[in-house]
Every structure is written in C-alpha cells, then in structure tokens.
Write a protein that holds these residues in place. Structure first.
Motif, PDB file in Angstrom:
ATOM      1  N   ASP A  71       0.804  -1.229   0.000  1.00  0.00           N
ATOM      2  CA  ASP A  71       0.000   0.000   0.000  1.00  0.00           C
ATOM      3  C   ASP A  71       0.830   1.269   0.000  1.00  0.00           C
ATOM      4  O   ASP A  71       0.414   2.288   0.584  1.00  0.00           O
ATOM      5  CB  ASP A  71      -0.955   0.019   1.209  1.00  0.00           C
ATOM      6  CG  ASP A  71      -2.002  -1.086   1.128  1.00  0.00           C
ATOM      7  OD1 ASP A  71      -2.436  -1.394   0.009  1.00  0.00           O
ATOM      8  OD2 ASP A  71      -2.373  -1.624   2.172  1.00  0.00           O
ATOM      9  N   PRO A  73       1.939   4.660  -1.533  1.00  0.00           N
ATOM     10  CA  PRO A  73       1.256   5.535  -2.477  1.00  0.00           C
ATOM     11  C   PRO A  73       2.176   6.189  -3.502  1.00  0.00           C
ATOM     12  O   PRO A  73       1.781   7.153  -4.156  1.00  0.00           O
ATOM     13  CB  PRO A  73       0.645   6.600  -1.546  1.00  0.00           C
ATOM     14  CG  PRO A  73       1.634   6.715  -0.442  1.00  0.00           C
ATOM     15  CD  PRO A  73       2.192   5.312  -0.240  1.00  0.00           C
ATOM     16  N   TRP A 103       8.503  10.409   4.143  1.00  0.00           N
ATOM     17  CA  TRP A 103       7.725  10.377   5.381  1.00  0.00           C
ATOM     18  C   TRP A 103       7.205  11.758   5.767  1.00  0.00           C
ATOM     19  O   TRP A 103       6.211  11.862   6.487  1.00  0.00           O
ATOM     20  CB  TRP A 103       8.569   9.793   6.508  1.00  0.00           C
ATOM     21  CG  TRP A 103       8.604   8.298   6.470  1.00  0.00           C
ATOM     22  CD1 TRP A 103       9.330   7.523   5.618  1.00  0.00           C
ATOM     23  CD2 TRP A 103       7.876   7.400   7.306  1.00  0.00           C
ATOM     24  NE1 TRP A 103       9.096   6.196   5.882  1.00  0.00           N
ATOM     25  CE2 TRP A 103       8.211   6.083   6.908  1.00  0.00           C
ATOM     26  CE3 TRP A 103       6.982   7.574   8.356  1.00  0.00           C
ATOM     27  CZ2 TRP A 103       7.678   4.955   7.511  1.00  0.00           C
ATOM     28  CZ3 TRP A 103       6.446   6.453   8.970  1.00  0.00           C
ATOM     29  CH2 TRP A 103       6.790   5.157   8.551  1.00  0.00           C
ATOM     30  N   GLU A 106       3.139  14.697   1.673  1.00  0.00           N
ATOM     31  CA  GLU A 106       1.685  14.605   1.801  1.00  0.00           C
ATOM     32  C   GLU A 106       1.207  13.158   1.889  1.00  0.00           C
ATOM     33  O   GLU A 106       0.031  12.909   2.196  1.00  0.00           O
ATOM     34  CB  GLU A 106       1.002  15.294   0.603  1.00  0.00           C
ATOM     35  CG  GLU A 106       1.203  14.610  -0.740  1.00  0.00           C
ATOM     36  CD  GLU A 106       2.477  15.031  -1.455  1.00  0.00           C
ATOM     37  OE1 GLU A 106       2.580  14.786  -2.662  1.00  0.00           O
ATOM     38  OE2 GLU A 106       3.363  15.617  -0.792  1.00  0.00           O
ATOM     39  N   HIS A 107       2.097  12.204   1.633  1.00  0.00           N
ATOM     40  CA  HIS A 107       1.741  10.782   1.709  1.00  0.00           C
ATOM     41  C   HIS A 107       1.954  10.208   3.107  1.00  0.00           C
ATOM     42  O   HIS A 107       1.815   9.000   3.301  1.00  0.00           O
ATOM     43  CB  HIS A 107       2.564   9.975   0.704  1.00  0.00           C
ATOM     44  CG  HIS A 107       2.426  10.433  -0.711  1.00  0.00           C
ATOM     45  ND1 HIS A 107       1.227  10.397  -1.384  1.00  0.00           N
ATOM     46  CD2 HIS A 107       3.337  10.933  -1.577  1.00  0.00           C
ATOM     47  CE1 HIS A 107       1.408  10.855  -2.621  1.00  0.00           C
ATOM     48  NE2 HIS A 107       2.670  11.185  -2.755  1.00  0.00           N
ATOM     49  N   GLN A 108       2.322  11.041   4.081  1.00  0.00           N
ATOM     50  CA  GLN A 108       2.712  10.529   5.389  1.00  0.00           C
ATOM     51  C   GLN A 108       1.642   9.654   6.030  1.00  0.00           C
ATOM     52  O   GLN A 108       1.949   8.579   6.563  1.00  0.00           O
ATOM     53  CB  GLN A 108       3.048  11.676   6.340  1.00  0.00           C
ATOM     54  CG  GLN A 108       3.559  11.199   7.693  1.00  0.00           C
ATOM     55  CD  GLN A 108       3.827  12.346   8.644  1.00  0.00           C
ATOM     56  OE1 GLN A 108       2.996  12.665   9.473  1.00  0.00           O
ATOM     57  NE2 GLN A 108       4.997  12.959   8.520  1.00  0.00           N
ATOM     58  N   ASP A 109       0.386  10.065   5.986  1.00  0.00           N
ATOM     59  CA  ASP A 109      -0.670   9.291   6.640  1.00  0.00           C
ATOM     60  C   ASP A 109      -0.793   7.892   6.041  1.00  0.00           C
ATOM     61  O   ASP A 109      -0.930   6.898   6.773  1.00  0.00           O
ATOM     62  CB  ASP A 109      -2.013  10.021   6.529  1.00  0.00           C
ATOM     63  CG  ASP A 109      -2.077  11.260   7.410  1.00  0.00           C
ATOM     64  OD1 ASP A 109      -1.220  11.398   8.300  1.00  0.00           O
ATOM     65  OD2 ASP A 109      -2.974  12.090   7.191  1.00  0.00           O
ATOM     66  N   ALA A 110      -0.740   7.804   4.714  1.00  0.00           N
ATOM     67  CA  ALA A 110      -0.862   6.508   4.050  1.00  0.00           C
ATOM     68  C   ALA A 110       0.350   5.622   4.340  1.00  0.00           C
ATOM     69  O   ALA A 110       0.214   4.420   4.583  1.00  0.00           O
ATOM     70  CB  ALA A 110      -1.024   6.699   2.539  1.00  0.00           C
ATOM     71  N   ILE A 111       1.535   6.208   4.324  1.00  0.00           N
ATOM     72  CA  ILE A 111       2.750   5.441   4.597  1.00  0.00           C
ATOM     73  C   ILE A 111       2.781   4.979   6.046  1.00  0.00           C
ATOM     74  O   ILE A 111       3.140   3.838   6.354  1.00  0.00           O
ATOM     75  CB  ILE A 111       3.993   6.290   4.274  1.00  0.00           C
ATOM     76  CG1 ILE A 111       4.063   6.557   2.768  1.00  0.00           C
ATOM     77  CG2 ILE A 111       5.262   5.606   4.747  1.00  0.00           C
ATOM     78  CD1 ILE A 111       5.116   7.556   2.382  1.00  0.00           C
ATOM     79  N   ALA A 113       0.211   4.416   7.955  1.00  0.00           N
ATOM     80  CA  ALA A 113      -0.780   3.356   8.111  1.00  0.00           C
ATOM     81  C   ALA A 113      -0.237   2.026   7.620  1.00  0.00           C
ATOM     82  O   ALA A 113      -0.415   0.980   8.265  1.00  0.00           O
ATOM     83  CB  ALA A 113      -2.058   3.718   7.367  1.00  0.00           C
ATOM     84  N   ALA A 114       0.439   2.040   6.465  1.00  0.00           N
ATOM     85  CA  ALA A 114       1.017   0.812   5.926  1.00  0.00           C
ATOM     86  C   ALA A 114       2.109   0.278   6.846  1.00  0.00           C
ATOM     87  O   ALA A 114       2.211  -0.933   7.090  1.00  0.00           O
ATOM     88  CB  ALA A 114       1.579   1.073   4.530  1.00  0.00           C
ATOM     89  N   SER A 117       0.581  -1.212  10.048  1.00  0.00           N
ATOM     90  CA  SER A 117      -0.048  -2.490   9.740  1.00  0.00           C
ATOM     91  C   SER A 117       0.991  -3.592   9.617  1.00  0.00           C
ATOM     92  O   SER A 117       0.796  -4.712  10.097  1.00  0.00           O
ATOM     93  CB  SER A 117      -0.856  -2.375   8.449  1.00  0.00           C
ATOM     94  OG  SER A 117      -1.398  -3.620   8.076  1.00  0.00           O
TER      95      SER A 117
END
Length: 208
Positions: A71, A73, A103, A106-111, A113-114, A117
């Motif tokens: 995941d 992004p 990190w 703007e992709h910090q939240d998605a990274i 989360a991955a 997980s």
C-alpha cells in the motif's frame, strides 16, 4: 462480444476489482512468507488462479506489485533516483534525505498506516524485503568493500533507518519527533555513511 482483456484461467470470471484483490492478497501472502527475492510472479499467479500476464497487465513489474501489496502511495524508483546518482561519499546523506522526504510528504498518513499495519501484523517480512530488496538493493554492490560485507552494511543501515522511523513516527519520542529534517539529517547521516563505506571491525564471511 469481443474483449481485449487478457483472459483469466478457464473456469474463473471475476470482475476486474475482484481479480485485482485476489492478486494483491496472494502477493501479500507470498512476499510475507518468502520475501521479495524468492517470490515469483508465476507463483503469485498460481495462488490467485490467474494468468501471469494478467499480473503484468494490472501492476507492471514485480517491484510495482510489491509496492501495491504494501500500500505504498508512490513509486520507490522515483524517490531513490537521487540516491543512485549520488557519489559514494554522499550515500548516507542522500539516502536519509530521500527516506525522510517521503515520510514528511503529503503521503505521510498513508505510509504510516502501511508501516503500522506491517509491524503489528504478519508483515515484518514485507518491511525486511522492502528495505533490502527495494531501497538498498542497488547500493549493496557499491559498498561491498571488502568483498562480502555489502549485505551486512545494508542491514546495519536498515536497522538504523527502521529504528529512526519507529522512534520518530510511531513512538513519537521528543525531541526527536519535532526535529526538522534539516536538523535530523546531519545527526544521523554520518552513522549511515560509516555503515556504508567506513571500516567495519569484523572479518567478512567468505564462502567455504
């Protein structure tokens, strides 16, 4: 009615979304169990019960499939371009700057989360594979001096990066969490550089 889609194996007619999900589920299992290097597109296709060509159709390369499976992004190749073009004596700075740049983007939240997980589930092998087979793979032969130390150097760097990411972004330890990237890179990059090109107080293992 004719179709230009690459056919699935006989007997299966799932839709595009379902097929893509099947492939990703199979890929996550395979990469988690076997790591990146020992996982093949053909084995993933067999587990997902699709034609291997369909995986290339949806995802492109094995590296792109791996990125989708965890995941991420963004494309690691584009992120690492400055690292691969840097001189050997700047590898530590360029590598850490690239990683932190992602990190802090703007992709910090998605990274995040991955990453959460992966470290809280069965995905630790995915992190290992990502660091060694995607981020550091092309660096290993560059720093394999003396011969036989390249992988160890990469693993030492991976330990430093993974520890930094956990303490800064997961545990949120202060004042580390609040340091700017410009302040953090000069603190950590020299240690990465030592791991990469400095003298190691060990004898490299050689095949018997």
């Amino acid at each position: 009615m004719s179709s230009n889609k690459i056919p699935l194996r006989p007997g299966r007619r799932p839709g595009k979304s379902e097929t893509r999900t099947q492939i990703l589920d199979s890929a996550r299992r395979a990469f988690s169990q076997n790591g990146f290097a020992r996982t093949t597109v053909r084995a993933i296709a067999s587990d997902a019960d699709v034609d291997p060509a369909l995986i290339h159709h949806y995802f492109g390369s094995k590296e792109q499939l791996f990125t989708a499976a965890i995941d991420l992004p963004l494309d690691p190749k584009s992120v690492l371009t400055p690292v691969h073009s840097s001189t050997d004596d700047q590898l530590g700075i360029s590598l850490l700057t690239a990683v932190l740049g992602v990190w802090e983007s703007e992709h910090q939240d998605a990274i995040l989360a991955a990453f959460r997980s992966a470290i809280t589930g069965d995905g630790t092998r995915l992190i290992q594979s990502f660091l060694l087979n995607i981020v550091l793979r092309d660096i290993i032969p560059r720093v394999d001096t003396p011969a036989g130390t390249g992988l160890l150097r990469a693993e030492l760097v991976a330990s430093q990066i993974a520890g930094l990411l956990v303490t800064r972004y997961i545990l949120e330890l202060e004042p580390l969490k609040s340091l700017s990237v410009d302040a953090l890179v000069p603190l950590v990059a020299p240690n990465l550089q030592r791991y990469l090109t400095g003298k190691l107080p060990i004898q490299p293992e050689r095949p018997t």
